[in-house]
Design a protein around this motif. Structure first.
Motif, PDB file in Angstrom:
ATOM      1  N   HIS A   1     -70.611  -8.953  70.895  1.00  0.00           N
ATOM      2  CA  HIS A   1     -70.920  -7.907  69.934  1.00  0.00           C
ATOM      3  C   HIS A   1     -72.357  -7.449  70.142  1.00  0.00           C
ATOM      4  O   HIS A   1     -73.268  -8.267  70.233  1.00  0.00           O
ATOM      5  CB  HIS A   1     -70.713  -8.433  68.506  1.00  0.00           C
ATOM      6  N   GLY A   2     -72.529  -6.135  70.191  1.00  0.00           N
ATOM      7  CA  GLY A   2     -73.826  -5.546  70.502  1.00  0.00           C
ATOM      8  C   GLY A   2     -74.971  -6.065  69.661  1.00  0.00           C
ATOM      9  O   GLY A   2     -76.025  -6.421  70.180  1.00  0.00           O
TER      10      GLY A   2
ATOM     11  N   MET B   1     -66.778 -10.507  77.362  1.00  0.00           N
ATOM     12  CA  MET B   1     -68.096 -11.117  77.505  1.00  0.00           C
ATOM     13  C   MET B   1     -69.237 -10.100  77.489  1.00  0.00           C
ATOM     14  O   MET B   1     -70.404 -10.461  77.423  1.00  0.00           O
ATOM     15  CB  MET B   1     -68.163 -11.915  78.816  1.00  0.00           C
ATOM     16  N   GLN B   2     -68.912  -8.822  77.581  1.00  0.00           N
ATOM     17  CA  GLN B   2     -69.956  -7.791  77.556  1.00  0.00           C
ATOM     18  C   GLN B   2     -69.362  -6.482  77.034  1.00  0.00           C
ATOM     19  O   GLN B   2     -68.147  -6.354  76.904  1.00  0.00           O
ATOM     20  CB  GLN B   2     -70.541  -7.578  78.954  1.00  0.00           C
ATOM     21  N   ASN B   3     -70.253  -5.530  76.714  1.00  0.00           N
ATOM     22  CA  ASN B   3     -69.853  -4.217  76.215  1.00  0.00           C
ATOM     23  C   ASN B   3     -69.059  -4.288  74.914  1.00  0.00           C
ATOM     24  O   ASN B   3     -68.290  -3.384  74.579  1.00  0.00           O
ATOM     25  CB  ASN B   3     -69.052  -3.435  77.263  1.00  0.00           C
ATOM     26  N   GLY B   4     -69.231  -5.385  74.206  1.00  0.00           N
ATOM     27  CA  GLY B   4     -68.507  -5.540  72.949  1.00  0.00           C
ATOM     28  C   GLY B   4     -69.113  -4.717  71.841  1.00  0.00           C
ATOM     29  O   GLY B   4     -70.222  -4.221  71.982  1.00  0.00           O
ATOM     30  N   PRO B   5     -68.402  -4.550  70.723  1.00  0.00           N
ATOM     31  CA  PRO B   5     -67.101  -5.160  70.423  1.00  0.00           C
ATOM     32  C   PRO B   5     -65.905  -4.332  70.868  1.00  0.00           C
ATOM     33  O   PRO B   5     -64.776  -4.751  70.697  1.00  0.00           O
ATOM     34  CB  PRO B   5     -67.129  -5.204  68.894  1.00  0.00           C
ATOM     35  N   ARG B   6     -66.144  -3.153  71.451  1.00  0.00           N
ATOM     36  CA  ARG B   6     -65.009  -2.315  71.803  1.00  0.00           C
ATOM     37  C   ARG B   6     -64.585  -2.520  73.253  1.00  0.00           C
ATOM     38  O   ARG B   6     -63.408  -2.486  73.574  1.00  0.00           O
ATOM     39  CB  ARG B   6     -65.372  -0.844  71.561  1.00  0.00           C
TER      40      ARG B   6
ATOM     41  N   VAL C   1     -65.300  -1.580  77.527  1.00  0.00           N
ATOM     42  CA  VAL C   1     -65.010  -0.358  78.258  1.00  0.00           C
ATOM     43  C   VAL C   1     -64.004  -0.575  79.383  1.00  0.00           C
ATOM     44  O   VAL C   1     -63.342   0.359  79.810  1.00  0.00           O
ATOM     45  CB  VAL C   1     -66.288   0.324  78.815  1.00  0.00           C
TER      46      VAL C   1
ATOM     47  N   GLU D   1     -71.607  -0.338  68.317  1.00  0.00           N
ATOM     48  CA  GLU D   1     -70.293  -0.921  68.083  1.00  0.00           C
ATOM     49  C   GLU D   1     -69.203   0.134  68.299  1.00  0.00           C
ATOM     50  O   GLU D   1     -68.191  -0.118  68.938  1.00  0.00           O
ATOM     51  CB  GLU D   1     -70.281  -1.398  66.627  1.00  0.00           C
TER      52      GLU D   1
ATOM     53  N   PRO E   1     -67.589   4.437  72.423  1.00  0.00           N
ATOM     54  CA  PRO E   1     -66.514   4.033  73.330  1.00  0.00           C
ATOM     55  C   PRO E   1     -66.946   3.959  74.788  1.00  0.00           C
ATOM     56  O   PRO E   1     -66.233   3.399  75.607  1.00  0.00           O
ATOM     57  CB  PRO E   1     -65.466   5.135  73.134  1.00  0.00           C
TER      58      PRO E   1
ATOM     59  N   LYS F   1     -70.260   3.135  75.735  1.00  0.00           N
ATOM     60  CA  LYS F   1     -71.500   2.360  75.803  1.00  0.00           C
ATOM     61  C   LYS F   1     -72.682   3.225  76.261  1.00  0.00           C
ATOM     62  O   LYS F   1     -73.584   2.773  76.952  1.00  0.00           O
ATOM     63  CB  LYS F   1     -71.349   1.121  76.686  1.00  0.00           C
TER      64      LYS F   1
ATOM     65  N   MET G   1     -77.173  -1.920  72.574  1.00  0.00           N
ATOM     66  CA  MET G   1     -78.238  -2.594  71.852  1.00  0.00           C
ATOM     67  C   MET G   1     -79.129  -3.345  72.841  1.00  0.00           C
ATOM     68  O   MET G   1     -78.642  -4.058  73.713  1.00  0.00           O
ATOM     69  CB  MET G   1     -77.654  -3.574  70.819  1.00  0.00           C
TER      70      MET G   1
ATOM     71  N   SER H   1     -68.985  -1.315  84.030  1.00  0.00           N
ATOM     72  CA  SER H   1     -69.049  -2.727  83.659  1.00  0.00           C
ATOM     73  C   SER H   1     -69.580  -3.509  84.841  1.00  0.00           C
ATOM     74  O   SER H   1     -69.094  -3.351  85.956  1.00  0.00           O
ATOM     75  CB  SER H   1     -67.648  -3.240  83.299  1.00  0.00           C
TER      76      SER H   1
ATOM     77  N   ILE I   1     -68.564  -9.906  86.003  1.00  0.00           N
ATOM     78  CA  ILE I   1     -68.972 -11.108  85.274  1.00  0.00           C
ATOM     79  C   ILE I   1     -68.893 -12.313  86.210  1.00  0.00           C
ATOM     80  O   ILE I   1     -67.905 -12.492  86.927  1.00  0.00           O
ATOM     81  CB  ILE I   1     -68.069 -11.324  84.052  1.00  0.00           C
TER      82      ILE I   1
END
Lengths: 304, 541
Positions: free
Chosen positions: A184-185, A236-241, A243, B468, B471, B473, B477, B528, B531
């Protein structure tokens, strides 16, 4: 003030309970006291969400420990976003489906599922796969899109004094919280406590008035009867939505606890960060909403 | 000779003509119902192919679509012109939803108590200056680059605004009352629908038009169609020499006047035993009413020689202007709209930094202000079916020219990332249809972040609602003053959906807002990073 709907429901229920109690006689008192649980936390790994839940429930003595015959259950998964299950932005539909089946097998009268979604509720329900899963399992998908479903409750927290909570949580006998663990950001991760932001109407108020404190305040006010953390696929990244599916790691894990703070602390460790780095976990533990000292807890670890 | 002509159309064929009225009633009701369904498809259940088929034959929208992209997909208006040349203004009674709406108003005026006695129509003198004046001014204004008059007078758009702005709230209200009743014991069969009310001033025009129609239909029948509708006037010009016309057989007619009493268009002149076919809306009431079968639908070559129309001059001018429109239209001769006036964003409390917006946000697929302004007639179909309610009729945000045209109003909602509905249904092509993939990269606006308004800066508390909801990004944050996190913008990923602005909790001025673009661009797809984390074998606790 009692709402028309609540009055109708309450009177129906009062009648039903009175009827059942008379029928059961002296045995009725047994229904009221659930036996103490054998574990503070059950952690399961290496299988599909439904099988992991089966194993977890077995360790906790089955769903009968939480749901009694004739009770109503409300399940609050995370269905915030209008995205497919592959992004792991919403709770795994298979898990929700299995939980409903367990509840119904335990004799639940009705099992409701709802979320106050962030995206358009209808498309979020559909595209998340949750709606189909609920229908398949025999649950009832309830809306959370209108303020009329939310009724004022007094929280008396540090930052959160009042909020409006969904009537199904207020009225149902059993409340099962089924968050998905993800990035989450602003709060690093979202798990059980953060998931309850979908149980209230005015989230903007939380965001405006110290988000972490509000989450902790609400966690002290309302404790679900059971928390099932979906960590099968973890964003694990770009949360909570999220991409893309590249954000997702197939962790194949699940956490079950009656304590949200415990579940969230363990989830933080699964995610790979110290629980104390997540302010709301720290604040909620300080306020006594639950325990984050995993070392001192009775944890059942299951590897399938 | 003339008698022979009549005998050609007598007997069997003539008998069947009395069914023309029934045919008209059923076809028009079907078209009206389907069109209304398209506007009231609030759950988005209708397939877009159905929507396309229903709206294909709508005159003005189809013409506008054709001008921008000629092809079979937009040739519906050619069909309309063709049947007008062949059969007269059948469009006005069969296919025009506003025409059918007026027919219904005429039909129900008695129960409404507007007339104590049976309403009787009579012959009306043609309002040539009015009808051709409206047509001429509309065409002329289109040529100078403004669709304002066309938007105001186009019957389809007027019908759309009545349904979208007046009927839709009623439908939503009825649905919600029913939903409230059926769900009292957890039986969720009907769900409450959301209705994001537009600015009240945007309702003035549709309500006024509806009131005007109520008055006109009760007193003068289809006066609107023959005096104020530019499409009616245009089709009237074409129907002068249509292949089939309605005409009175002087020898058989007994001047009983039944046809005149039923003629909503007031175009039957019994004294001259003439029908002004340019004003006839082809309702066929007269044929049905005539006890002598003296009034018939028949080839115009067989009828008497017509009087030379008095307004030849006007016709020529009008037809020339129309030719002009056709020949240059496809190249988008509409002048680029005058620089849109600065939108007037009202602020209640000037305590924090004001959001300075330069352009309103046009819907995804609106391409550019110039394209959008040269196609959109503000029929409000997109407004009606927008699932999030973010599309709202504008007031003066676009300037006077753009009055009532839809814009993204982020106070009401935000554009759903996965949704392409407005482009699918737009009948004029003002909002081009986009695939979901294209839509996700269509940049409608760019975002600005105002740190001084942000709760992270002012209260030193975490929030992150904008990031949040983003869509793509484009807002993310980043660490700020210790453990806090503050939004950071990268506009190359921003599509201007307005999610961040809508959800930003600070008031009255948002800390993040979308400013529209004069020309929509293409955003980069969100990225992205791969990871590297491998899930742990054991439990970390």
């Amino acid at each position: 003030m009692m709402k028309r709907r609540q009055f109708l429901k309450a009177s129906t229920r009062a009648g039903l309970i009175a009827g059942t109690t008379t029928l059961l006689g002296p045995w009725a008192s047994l229904l009221a006291n659930p036996s103490p649980l054998s574990y503070d936390l059950v952690a399961i790994k290496n299988s599909t969400p439904d099988k992991m839940f089966d194993a977890g429930m077995k360790a906790l003595g089955g769903m009968q420990s939480f749901v009694k015959k004739g009770q109503t259950v409300v399940i609050k998964p995370n269905v915030a976003w209008d995205v497919g299950p592959d992004l792991a932005a919403n709770t795994n539909p298979l898990l929700v489906q299995r939980i409903i089946q367990h509840c119904l097998e335990a004799g639940a009268r009705k099992v409701y599922v709802f979320d106050h979604t962030c995206n358009k509720w209808r498309s979020s329900y559909e595209n998340s796969g949750i709606k189909a899963a609920v229908k398949h399992a025999g649950g009832i998908m309830a809306p959370g899109n209108s303020e009329k479903y939310f009724h004022p409750v007094r929280i008396n927290g540090q930052s959160l004094k009042n909020t409006k909570e969904h009537e199904l949580i207020l009225e149902s006998d059993v409340f099962i919280n089924v968050p998905v663990l993800k990035n989450h950001g602003s709060t690093s991760i979202t798990v059980s406590m953060k998931n309850l932001m979908g149980a209230v109407w005015d989230r903007g108020h939380w965001h405006k008035n110290d988000l972490h404190q509000c989450i902790a305040d609400f966690a002290s006010y309302r404790k679900p009867d059971l928390n099932v953390v979906d960590a099968y696929n973890v964003m694990m990244q770009n949360g909570p939505r999220g991409v893309s599916t590249q954000d997702v790691v197939n962790m194949k894990a699940q956490l079950i606890s009656t304590d949200m703070v415990t579940a969230d602390a363990a989830a933080a460790k699964l995610y790979g960060i110290p629980p104390d780095d997540v302010s709301y976990i720290r604040l909620a533990a300080q306020a006594g909403a639950g325990r984050k000292d995993l070392k001192n807890l009775n944890i059942k670890r299951i590897k399938l | 000779m003339r008698r022979n002509g009549f005998s050609f159309f007598s007997g069997q064929i003539l008998l069947k003509q009395i069914y023309l009225k029934s045919l008209r009633v059923w076809v028009s009701l079907l078209v009206l119902t389907c069109t209304s369904f398209v506007f009231l498809d609030l759950l988005g259940k209708l397939p877009s192919i159905f929507v396309d088929c229903i709206l294909y034959f709508q005159g003005i929208p189809s013409l506008l679509r054709f001008i921008h992209s000629a092809g079979w997909a937009s040739a519906g208006f050619i069909f309309v012109l063709l049947i007008t040349v062949l059969f007269g203004r059948t469009y006005c009674s069969f296919m025009c939803p506003l025409g059918t709406l007026q027919d219904i108003l005429i039909r129900i005026r008695k129960p409404l108590g507007m007339h104590k006695k049976r309403l009787v129509f009579s012959y009306q003198r043609p309002q040539n200056i009015l009808r051709y004046g409206v047509l001429f001014l509309t065409v002329a204004s289109c040529l100078t680059g403004s669709l304002l008059l066309l938007s105001l007078f186009d019957p389809f758009s007027q019908f759309g605004r009545i349904v979208s702005d007046m009927i839709r709230p009623l439908v939503v209200g009825v649905n919600n009352v029913l939903a409230d009743i059926v769900e009292w014991d957890g039986f969720y069969f009907l769900y409450p629908l959301e209705y994001k009310a537009p600015h009240p001033s945007t309702l003035i025009l549709p309500v006024a038009v509806f009131a005007l129609l109520l008055y006109l239909t009760a007193n003068k029948g289809r006066f609107f169609c023959n005096s104020l509708c530019p499409l009616g006037a245009l089709l009237g010009l074409l129907s002068y020499r249509s292949l089939l016309t309605i005409a009175i057989d002087r020898d058989v007619c007994t001047s009983c006047g039944r046809c005149v009493m039923l003629c909503k268009a007031g175009c039957i002149d019994l004294r001259e035993k003439q029908v002004d076919f340019s004003r006839c809306v082809s309702c066929f009431n007269c044929i049905r009413s005539c006890p002598e079968a003296a009034i018939q639908f028949r080839p115009s070559v067989l009828s008497e020689k017509k009087k030379v129309p008095r307004f030849q001059q006007e016709r020529r001018i009008i037809l020339t202007s129309l030719l002009f429109l056709f020949s240059f239209g496809s190249k988008n001769v509409y002048a680029t709209p005058t620089k849109p006036r600065k939108p007037q964003v009202k602020n209640e409390r000037p305590t924090t930094v004001i959001n300075e917006k330069h352009f309103p946000v046009i819907p995804p697929g609106g391409k550019s202000l110039s394209h959008f302004f040269s196609s959109c007639t503000a029929c409000h179909l997109c407004v009606s079916i927008c699932p999030t309610g973010v599309l709202q009729p504008s007031l003066v945000e676009y300037g006077i020219d753009g009055i009532l045209k839809p814009r993204l109003n982020t106070l009401k909602g935000f554009c759903n990332f996965e949704c392409t509905r407005c482009g699918e249904v737009c009948p004029t092509g003002a909002i081009q249809p986009l695939s979901v993939a294209e839509k996700k990269q269509t940049q409608m606006g760019k975002t600005q972040f105002i740190k001084k308004n942000c709760v992270v800066e002012t209260d030193k508390k975490d929030c992150g609602a904008c990031a949040e909801h983003c869509p793509t990004k484009a807002v993310r944050m980043v660490p700020f003053e210790g453990k806090l996190k503050i939004p950071e913008l990268d506009n190359k990923y921003c599509i201007g959906c307005g999610a961040c602005e809508h959800i930003c909790p600070v008031l009255p001025h948002k800390a993040i807002f979308v400013d529209g673009l004069a020309t929509q661009g293409t955003a980069e797809p969100p990225k992205s990073k791969p990871i590297t984390i491998v899930p742990m074998e054991d439990f970390p606790f």
